[in-house]
Structures are given as C-alpha cells and as structure tokens.
Design an enzyme around this catalytic site. Structure first.
Site, PDB file in Angstrom:
ATOM      1  N   ASP A 174       0.916  -1.138   0.114  1.00  0.00           N
ATOM      2  CA  ASP A 174       0.075   0.085  -0.031  1.00  0.00           C
ATOM      3  C   ASP A 174       0.953   1.286  -0.010  1.00  0.00           C
ATOM      4  O   ASP A 174       1.858   1.129   0.623  1.00  0.00           O
ATOM      5  CB  ASP A 174      -0.857   0.089   1.134  1.00  0.00           C
ATOM      6  CG  ASP A 174      -2.077  -0.953   1.101  1.00  0.00           C
ATOM      7  OD1 ASP A 174      -2.240  -1.498   0.061  1.00  0.00           O
ATOM      8  OD2 ASP A 174      -2.336  -1.327   2.108  1.00  0.00           O
ATOM      9  N   ASP A 188      -6.971  -1.577  -4.501  1.00  0.00           N
ATOM     10  CA  ASP A 188      -8.039  -1.296  -3.543  1.00  0.00           C
ATOM     11  C   ASP A 188      -8.925  -0.304  -4.038  1.00  0.00           C
ATOM     12  O   ASP A 188     -10.190  -0.295  -4.132  1.00  0.00           O
ATOM     13  CB  ASP A 188      -7.514  -0.587  -2.356  1.00  0.00           C
ATOM     14  CG  ASP A 188      -6.628  -1.727  -1.615  1.00  0.00           C
ATOM     15  OD1 ASP A 188      -6.979  -2.934  -1.703  1.00  0.00           O
ATOM     16  OD2 ASP A 188      -5.869  -1.207  -0.765  1.00  0.00           O
TER      17      ASP A 188
END
Length: 215
Positions: A174, A188
């Site tokens: 991330d 995401d």
C-alpha cells in the site's frame, strides 16, 4: 455461486432446427418493435435488443478493464517498492496526500490484518465467480464494474501469493496515504469503484443480463 448465476440468467439460444420458426417469429417481432417501440414476442423492445452487446464484445470489455486495472496496480507497486520503500513519505498535495509505502497483511484499507489467508481465499473465489459468470453477462456497465473488481482482486492476490512471508500470506503493498485515512493502493481503488458502480446499477434497476426492471 449458484445464486449469482441465477441472477444473471442463461441467454436463450435455439437448440435445433425445430426452434427456427419460433426464432424467426421472435426476430420479426423485434423488427416490428424497432419500428413501433412496442415489446416484441420475447417481451423486449427493438430499442432494448439493439443496445444489448454481443458475447464477444462484453467479454472483451470485462477482461480489457481487468487487464488495465491489474497492469496499473502491478506497475505502480513495482515502482514504489523499488524507489520509495524504506524512505520518508513524499508529499504530493501538501499535508493532504502522501506516498508512504507500507506492507499490509490485511484486506483493503488495512482492515483485518489477522485474516490474511482468509482474505486470499475470498479473493480467489471472487476471481473464479467473475470468470464463470462472464459468459452470461450482457450489460456493458456491468462488464466494466466486474472488470474493475476482477483487476483489483488479481492485483492484491498477486501480492498475497508472491510476496513475503509466504504463499497466501503475503503482505500487500500500500502506498497512497490521504490525511486522516487508511493507506491503500490502486487495486483497492479499483475494487471500491467497481463496488460503487454495481450499487448504482442495482439502484437504477439494470440487471447483469442487460434487462431493466422496476420495483
């Protein structure tokens, strides 16, 4: 999975020569409906049938969107890991948005870090279901929505399989860090956008098979 296939339904196809007269009648009704705007023999107007994409087109849309989303996610993760991991966060928009690389063992937006294997299996199941349902999909917007879900699921599942500490236990990369929000990635984002689009399509009554229903 059976319930999902029931929702999408199976497109009607003639099985043998005995069904050709009925098909011809249906085609004639559709042509008449195209001129008058009234429902044909199968209950669909000519305008509705004309806008129904063919099998090859909707498959191409679904997998093209999935491939694009997956490629963006994969390339972005490779770049940030090579150039930004282990370094101080980089400000993109003042204090509102930073690039900050972390390894996330949980689901989207760092949720459920203790259930990495479960989330990996769920992602794999979602991928299989979408691929199976692709042959029964006759809606362009639904093809885009499911393509986003498929590409996002593939992106994060790739991390879980190939990154440490092991297969189906890998931590997802991330790096998008808005102020006051969880750190996430492009996979995401694709999953969330696909989910929102599905909610909107359902709200307006558009089914995956291309039909429009009213409650």
């Amino acid at each position: 999975m059976a319930e999902a296939e029931r929702i999408i339904g199976t497109p009607d196809t003639p099985d043998d020569d005995h069904q050709q007269p009925a098909a011809a009648g249906t085609a004639a009704g559709a042509r008449a409906a195209g001129a008058s705007g009234e429902p044909g023999a199968d209950g669909a107007t000519g305008r509705q049938r004309a806008h129904k994409p063919g099998r090859g087109r909707r498959i191409a849309v679904l997998f093209s969107v999935a491939a694009f989303a997956y490629a963006l996610d994969l390339i972005s993760k490779m770049l940030v890991v090579a150039r930004l991991e282990g370094r101080a966060p980089i400000r993109v928009v003042g204090d509102l948005l930073e690039l900050h690389v972390i390894r996330n063992p949980g689901a989207a937006f760092s949720f459920g870090a203790a259930f990495t294997v479960i989330f990996s299996l769920i992602a794999a199941i979602v991928i299989v279901v979408i691929i199976r349902l692709a042959r029964k999909l006759y809606s362009f917007p639904w093809a885009v929505a499911l393509g986003l879900l498929l590409g996002g699921a593939l992106g994060n599942l790739t991390d879980r399989i190939f990154r440490s500490p092991g297969v189906f236990e890998g931590a997802v990369v991330d790096f998008i860090a808005p102020k006051g929000f969880a750190v996430f990635n492009l996979a995401d984002s694709a999953i969330v956008c696909g989910g929102i689009l599905i909610v909107v399509l359902s709200f307006y009554g558009l089914d995956p098979d291309g039909k429009v229903h009213k409650d």
